[in-house]
Scaffold this motif. Structure first.
Motif, PDB file in Angstrom:
ATOM      1  N   LYS A 111       0.733  -1.064  -0.050  1.00  0.00           N
ATOM      2  CA  LYS A 111       0.099   0.022   0.048  1.00  0.00           C
ATOM      3  C   LYS A 111       0.986   1.329   0.044  1.00  0.00           C
ATOM      4  N   ASP A 112       2.092   1.146   0.372  1.00  0.00           N
ATOM      5  CA  ASP A 112       3.151   2.218   0.542  1.00  0.00           C
ATOM      6  C   ASP A 112       3.341   2.710  -1.022  1.00  0.00           C
ATOM      7  N   ALA A 116       0.335   4.339  -2.579  1.00  0.00           N
ATOM      8  CA  ALA A 116       0.208   5.769  -2.126  1.00  0.00           C
ATOM      9  C   ALA A 116       1.146   6.628  -3.079  1.00  0.00           C
ATOM     10  N   SER A 117       2.591   6.244  -3.165  1.00  0.00           N
ATOM     11  CA  SER A 117       3.492   6.731  -4.344  1.00  0.00           C
ATOM     12  C   SER A 117       2.941   6.879  -5.499  1.00  0.00           C
ATOM     13  N   THR A 167      -6.598   8.626   4.449  1.00  0.00           N
ATOM     14  CA  THR A 167      -6.436   6.861   4.110  1.00  0.00           C
ATOM     15  C   THR A 167      -7.347   6.209   4.789  1.00  0.00           C
ATOM     16  N   ALA A 212       0.299   1.266   5.805  1.00  0.00           N
ATOM     17  CA  ALA A 212       1.341   1.680   5.137  1.00  0.00           C
ATOM     18  C   ALA A 212       0.994   2.857   4.089  1.00  0.00           C
ATOM     19  N   MET A 213      -0.109   3.049   4.041  1.00  0.00           N
ATOM     20  CA  MET A 213      -0.473   4.315   2.801  1.00  0.00           C
ATOM     21  C   MET A 213      -0.217   5.534   3.792  1.00  0.00           C
ATOM     22  N   ASP A 230       1.705   5.740   6.139  1.00  0.00           N
ATOM     23  CA  ASP A 230       2.996   5.728   6.674  1.00  0.00           C
ATOM     24  C   ASP A 230       4.033   6.706   5.628  1.00  0.00           C
ATOM     25  N   TRP A 231       3.505   6.193   4.421  1.00  0.00           N
ATOM     26  CA  TRP A 231       4.314   6.695   3.301  1.00  0.00           C
ATOM     27  C   TRP A 231       3.978   7.937   3.249  1.00  0.00           C
ATOM     28  N   HIS A 243       5.711  10.157   5.960  1.00  0.00           N
ATOM     29  CA  HIS A 243       7.258  10.104   5.855  1.00  0.00           C
ATOM     30  C   HIS A 243       7.676  11.074   4.713  1.00  0.00           C
ATOM     31  N   ASN A 244       6.666  11.463   3.855  1.00  0.00           N
ATOM     32  CA  ASN A 244       7.045  12.066   2.702  1.00  0.00           C
ATOM     33  C   ASN A 244       6.325  13.604   2.829  1.00  0.00           C
TER      34      ASN A 244
END
Length: 309
Positions: free
Chosen positions: A216-217, A220-221, A239, A248-249, A251-252, A255-256
């Motif tokens: 899922k990350d 998201a990217s 999300t 993980a969506m 999280d990414w 983090h960004n």
């Protein structure tokens, strides 16, 4: 070709507001589609269309195939009246496949072939399901990169989950026979080079066999890339998921440096400690028994109401 490049080529000239207050990144099974019936309630379809019509980007981030999204999500949304020129994005198979659609229908399907499970392994799984597991599950013929099997709707959940454990063990053993490294939860079985390239990922209604690079990350990217191709930078993200892997969506995004809140529509698995807010049905004043698409639909309706009539 990146997700943004593919969109620019296939669907040029369509624009939403460049800085919408929200963008929605939605898992499908659970928050949008019922895990029992696999379809989407008309009221959820109506709210998705209304949010898109209000300029809120709607992106699906799912392990499902593009065929499932077209049939269960896209076609009902088109029938409900997606405004002309509005683009809806779908990132499928945990980032390996993506496409976009409008009221006129779907654009091109894009597949990252480097992330596909070897075809010979998929053929062996198909045979194994037909010979040993067909009473409880079926092989998903619509997947382009992953290999997936899914519970028959009429099979009781407890019966399926018991059989799933046996299937997953056989799938792991078959991966080893193909000389491939694999992981399932905490069980690692590296290949001869001490590498793990594939994952056996069980859910409450299916097992996905996939590249460890999927997730899922990655979805998201790709979602951020797709909106960037339209010149869109949302002020914040929501999300929505029903499992721990869906975090993980968020999280990414966090983090960004994207503002994000995550909605967990099945928090019984436990809510992990996160550096961003996590919402549940209780934040809407609903009982803890309100889960899956009932909770997902309630959040969609709340966001629609926040935007006004």
């Amino acid at each position: 070709m990146t997700a943004s490049e593919s969109l620019a080529v296939s669907m040029p000239g369509v624009r939403l507001p460049s800085s919408p207050p929200l963008a929605l990144l939605l898992d499908v099974d659970g928050p949008v589609a019922s895990p029992l019936t696999r379809d989407v309630k008309p009221e959820i379809v109506a709210d998705l269309v209304a949010l898109a019509a209000a300029g809120i980007p709607v992106i699906f981030n799912t392990g499902r195939s593009d065929a499932f999204i077209r049939e269960q999500v896209m076609e009902p949304m088109i029938e409900a009246g997606i405004p002309a020129g509005t683009i809806i994005h779908a990132v499928c198979e945990k980032g390996a496949v993506w496409f976009s659609y409008t009221s006129a229908g779907p654009g091109p399907i894009h597949v990252d072939r480097e992330l596909a499970v070897p075809a010979a392994y998929g053929d062996d799984i198909r045979r194994m399901v037909a010979e040993d597991y067909a009473a409880h599950m079926f092989f998903d013929e619509t997947k382009r990169a992953m290999v997936s099997v899914e519970q028959h709707i009429e099979v009781p959940g407890a019966d399926y989950l018991a059989e799933q454990k046996l299937f997953d063990a056989d799938a792991m053993e078959l991966m080893t026979r193909h000389g491939l490294g694999v992981v399932r939860l905490d069980h690692h079985a590296p290949n001869s080079d001490d590498e793990v390239d594939y994952r056996v990922d069980p859910t409450i209604i299916s097992t996905d066999i996939e590249s460890v690079r999927l997730g899922k990350d990655l979805g998201a990217s790709r979602a951020v890339e797709l909106l960037a191709a339209q010149g869109i930078t949302p002020a914040a993200w929501r999300t929505v998921g029903d499992s721990r892997t869906d975090y993980a969506m968020a999280d990414w995004l966090h983090h960004n440096d994207h503002a994000v809140k995550h909605v967990d529509v099945r928090p019984a698995d436990g809510i992990p400690d996160k550096p961003y807010p996590v919402l549940t049905a209780g934040d809407l004043g609903l009982e803890a028994s309100v889960i899956h698409d009932d909770a997902g639909g309630a959040f969609l309706r709340s966001w629609r109401e926040e935007l006004g009539p």
